[in-house]
Scaffold this active site. Structure first.
Site, PDB file in Angstrom:
ATOM      1  N   ALA A 140      85.271  19.200  65.892  1.00 50.21           N
ATOM      2  CA  ALA A 140      84.022  18.794  66.544  1.00 50.21           C
ATOM      3  C   ALA A 140      82.830  19.468  65.871  1.00 50.21           C
ATOM      4  O   ALA A 140      81.833  18.820  65.542  1.00 50.21           O
ATOM      5  CB  ALA A 140      84.063  19.152  68.028  1.00 50.21           C
ATOM      6  N   TYR A 141      82.954  20.773  65.637  1.00 46.24           N
ATOM      7  CA  TYR A 141      81.849  21.513  65.020  1.00 46.24           C
ATOM      8  C   TYR A 141      81.552  20.970  63.621  1.00 46.24           C
ATOM      9  O   TYR A 141      80.409  20.657  63.292  1.00 46.24           O
ATOM     10  CB  TYR A 141      82.210  23.003  64.967  1.00 46.24           C
ATOM     11  CG  TYR A 141      81.127  23.864  64.355  1.00 46.24           C
ATOM     12  CD1 TYR A 141      79.997  24.216  65.083  1.00 46.24           C
ATOM     13  CD2 TYR A 141      81.232  24.312  63.040  1.00 46.24           C
ATOM     14  CE1 TYR A 141      78.998  24.992  64.521  1.00 46.24           C
ATOM     15  CE2 TYR A 141      80.233  25.088  62.467  1.00 46.24           C
ATOM     16  CZ  TYR A 141      79.117  25.430  63.213  1.00 46.24           C
ATOM     17  OH  TYR A 141      78.131  26.190  62.649  1.00 46.24           O
ATOM     18  N   SER A 142      82.599  20.857  62.791  1.00 47.27           N
ATOM     19  CA  SER A 142      82.395  20.420  61.403  1.00 47.27           C
ATOM     20  C   SER A 142      81.827  19.011  61.350  1.00 47.27           C
ATOM     21  O   SER A 142      80.912  18.719  60.566  1.00 47.27           O
ATOM     22  CB  SER A 142      83.717  20.465  60.626  1.00 47.27           C
ATOM     23  OG  SER A 142      84.240  21.773  60.663  1.00 47.27           O
ATOM     24  N   SER A 150      80.076  17.502  63.689  1.00 47.07           N
ATOM     25  CA  SER A 150      78.696  17.483  64.193  1.00 47.07           C
ATOM     26  C   SER A 150      77.722  17.979  63.136  1.00 47.07           C
ATOM     27  O   SER A 150      76.648  17.408  62.938  1.00 47.07           O
ATOM     28  CB  SER A 150      78.575  18.332  65.470  1.00 47.07           C
ATOM     29  OG  SER A 150      78.714  19.710  65.170  1.00 47.07           O
TER      30      SER A 150
END
Ligand code: ZN
Length: 662
Positions: A558-560, A562
């Site tokens: 999710a972080y990467s 986003s």
């Protein structure tokens, strides 16, 4: 503002009793004067004390301790009083003429302590008044009386023979010479003060208390006169301010900055008195007379701009300049035709400064000017000095020299930056670095601590959840009201969710990450766009991405994703906004461990997992060097600066070198 209270005698025998000598008493009553804005505003006014002191040879001499330049009466200390030899000052007062430039040098040369600050330009006048304590203010009530057509007669009516009256003269040597002659000719036993027409008031006495008490009494008599003549309670009511149209304000700031030749801060005053004054049908007449005292001239310039036609104002200002420049030997190089005060039906009172502090000072001064104008109008008619006298003060050698001594302003002076996620870590470091470079900074964070992050002019902390569109709109409104627009946007706020494999990643968690790291930034970019396009030196955006964009890690889907999407958004913004001169660049930090999420515990756990000490872990990059929040902030600030003026759409890593990225 509304009904302003009258000045009060704040002398407190207990506090005064703590003073160990006369100079400390001098400091004490100077601060009492400085505490009252109706007497002294932002560095205005000055005071002195005459003492007989022994020099290093054991010989005694008379010394005038007079306020040094650069000191404010409200905060002055003993070190703020410059010791000047009386004998020399009195000799200078007897000269027929002396240029102000030469007078400045003579005052410095007459110091008994060469490390003391430059003495006040009114030092000679202080010396010429034969009392130990001399107090001087530009009290509102007194300048209200004297800025009317029959000002001199009214002063006589109020004070009788208790004061001597000095016609207007240019501050500096001309005033010192004139005032000392008037005093010598006209002062008697009963004289307690001196009224300088269109300028202010002096009081004097043998003790600190006497001089101070006389100042309060003299000003009180002027206030009572205004009250008795129905010229005290002036209308200040105004309807509540509608939110100013942000693009209108930003456009106005751009025009003002273009006239000034440098980015300027523009402040929309929240004061009802400013709005009420700007809304008056006769504002064009009553506002165009000129400042109430020379002290205000440099702050507000000669007259405000009424309306928004900055070009017409600049053209009229240039005519005013050319009319007087030749007589006074001013070169066009010193011309700055930008207004400092603007009065507009829709926006109310706006003030302009090279820094946020300057704009705030101009607002304070002009709110006093408004009250003085309204009272003088109620009494008779407001009548300021002739234009030529105002010009002489505005382009005064001594003041110009002071400006030159101030040196070059910092690189981002007059510009405005907005930083998200600014309460801690990289965001906080960016706010600090941008402030240090001279920018005004609007700092946004969900953490309410952001509001009081830095206590200084030019900093505005706003509690804001960037995922709430209403919060974001309110933050932009606050930014534009405080500083007039937006030049730099630093998109830093983001979340780093707990590590989770794709097999176990719920849509809620995915969406929550996207909402903060991606969606919120779309709204911020969209809302900032019209402001950035109107930035005086073109807008800049810096997006804080992540090493995970070029080199993603397992467990950070999710972080990467986003941050990769955010980077792509930034690249599209670079393409769309480039033709308008707005630059958009991305930094990709990695392993910045001096932030909130990296507690000592988390750090040692990670280090252990890789079989490293914490120290080795911190430096586990190609350069074997630690990357700090400050390092990232310096890169972000550099990207906003001239070195990257020709760069947009770039992605710059700041990770100490990463093998997977290189
Ligand atoms: Zn003065």
């Amino acid at each position: 503002m509304g009904i302003t209270s009258t000045v009060k005698n704040l002398w407190d025998p207990v506090e005064a009793g703590r003073c160990r000598d006369e100079l400390e008493l001098r400091v004490y009553t100077s601060r009492l004067l400085g505490r009252e804005p109706a007497l002294v505003l932002h560095g205005g006014g000055n005071t002195s004390l005459k003492l007989r002191v022994d020099d290093v040879l054991g010989e005694s001499e008379d010394v005038l301790y007079v306020k040094g330049s650069g000191w404010d009466l409200a905060t002055i200390e003993t070190a703020g009083f410059s010791p000047v030899r009386m004998e020399r000052l009195l000799a200078l007062a007897r000269l027929e003429r002396l240029t102000d430039e030469r007078m400045g040098l003579e005052l410095r040369a007459a110091l008994t302590d060469p490390t003391a600050p430059a003495p006040s330009v009114e030092a000679i006048l202080h010396a010429a008044v034969p009392y130990r304590y001399v107090d001087h203010t530009h009290a509102d009530a007194v300048v209200t009386l004297t800025n009317t057509p029959s000002g001199a007669a009214r002063v006589r009516e109020v004070y009788g023979d208790d004061v001597v009256v000095v016609p207007y003269a240019m501050p500096g040597f001309d005033l010192a010479r004139l005032a000392s002659r008037v005093f010598a000719d006209e002062a008697g036993e009963a004289t307690v003060g001196m009224i300088l027409l269109n300028h202010g008031v002096f009081s004097f006495g043998d003790s600190a208390e006497q001089a101070y008490t006389r100042m309060i009494e003299l000003v009180t008599r002027a206030e009572e006169y205004l009250q008795a003549h129905g010229a005290w309670e002036v209308e200040a009511a105004a309807p509540p301010a509608p939110a100013p149209p942000l693009e209108t304000v930003a456009e106005l700031r751009r025009a003002v900055s273009a006239a000034a030749g440098a980015p300027m801060v523009l402040r929309v005053s929240q004061a009802a008195a400013g709005r009420a004054f700007a809304a008056r049908a006769d504002v064009q007449t009553v506002s165009q007379q000129g400042p109430a005292t020379p002290d205000h001239v440099l702050r507000t310039k000669r007259v405000p701009l009424v309306g928004r036609d900055v070009e017409a104002y600049a053209a009229a200002y240039e005519r005013y300049f050319r009319t007087h420049a030749e007589r006074t030997g001013r070169s066009l190089a010193t011309l700055d035709p930008a207004p400092r005060v603007l009065l507009d039906h829709e926006l109310g009172l706006c003030t302009v400064g090279r820094t946020a502090r300057d704009a705030a000072i101009v607002e304070d001064v002009y709110l006093h000017t408004i009250e003085i104008i309204l009272r003088a109008t109620a009494l008779e008619r407001y009548q300021a000095l002739p234009e030529a006298d105002i010009f002489d003060v505005e382009y005064w050698d001594l003041e110009q020299a002071k400006l030159r001594r101030g040196g070059e302003p910092p690189p981002l002076a007059g510009e405005v930056a907005l930083v998200t996620g600014a309460a801690s870590g990289i965001g906080r470091a960016c706010a600090e670095e941008l402030l240090a470079e001279g920018a005004a900074v609007v700092a946004l964070d969900r953490d309410p601590a952001v509001v009081s992050l830095f206590e200084r002019d030019g900093f505005l902390g706003v509690r804001c959840d960037v995922t709430a569109e209403d919060d974001v709109s309110a933050a932009f409104l606050a930014a534009v009201s405080a500083f007039g627009g937006l030049d730099m946007l630093v998109l830093n706020a983001g979340i780093f969710p707990r590590s989770r494999a794709i097999d176990e990643l719920g849509l809620d968690e995915w969406r929550a990450t996207m909402q903060v790291n991606l969606d919120a930034n779309l709204v911020l970019l969209r809302e900032a766009a019209p402001l950035l396009r109107r930035a005086p030196r073109y807008g800049r955006v810096v997006v804080v991405g992540s090493k995970n964009v070029p080199a993603p890690g397992p467990g950070a889907a999710a972080y990467s994703a986003s941050k990769a999407a955010l980077t792509q958004l930034a690249r599209v913004a670079a393409l769309e906004w480039g033709p308008a001169g707005v630059r958009v660049n991305v930094v990709h930090p990695n392993a910045v461990y001096d932030t909130g999420i990296w507690t000592d515990e988390v750090l040692s756990e990670r280090a252990e997992r890789y079989g490293l000490t914490v120290e080795e872990y911190r430096r586990s990059n190609v350069l074997r060097d630690e990357v700090t929040s400050r390092d990232v902030a310096r890169l972000v600030t550099a990207l906003c600066g001239p070195a990257f003026a020709k760069t947009t759409g770039a992605q710059v890593p700041i990770d100490g070198g990463n093998e997977r990225v290189i």
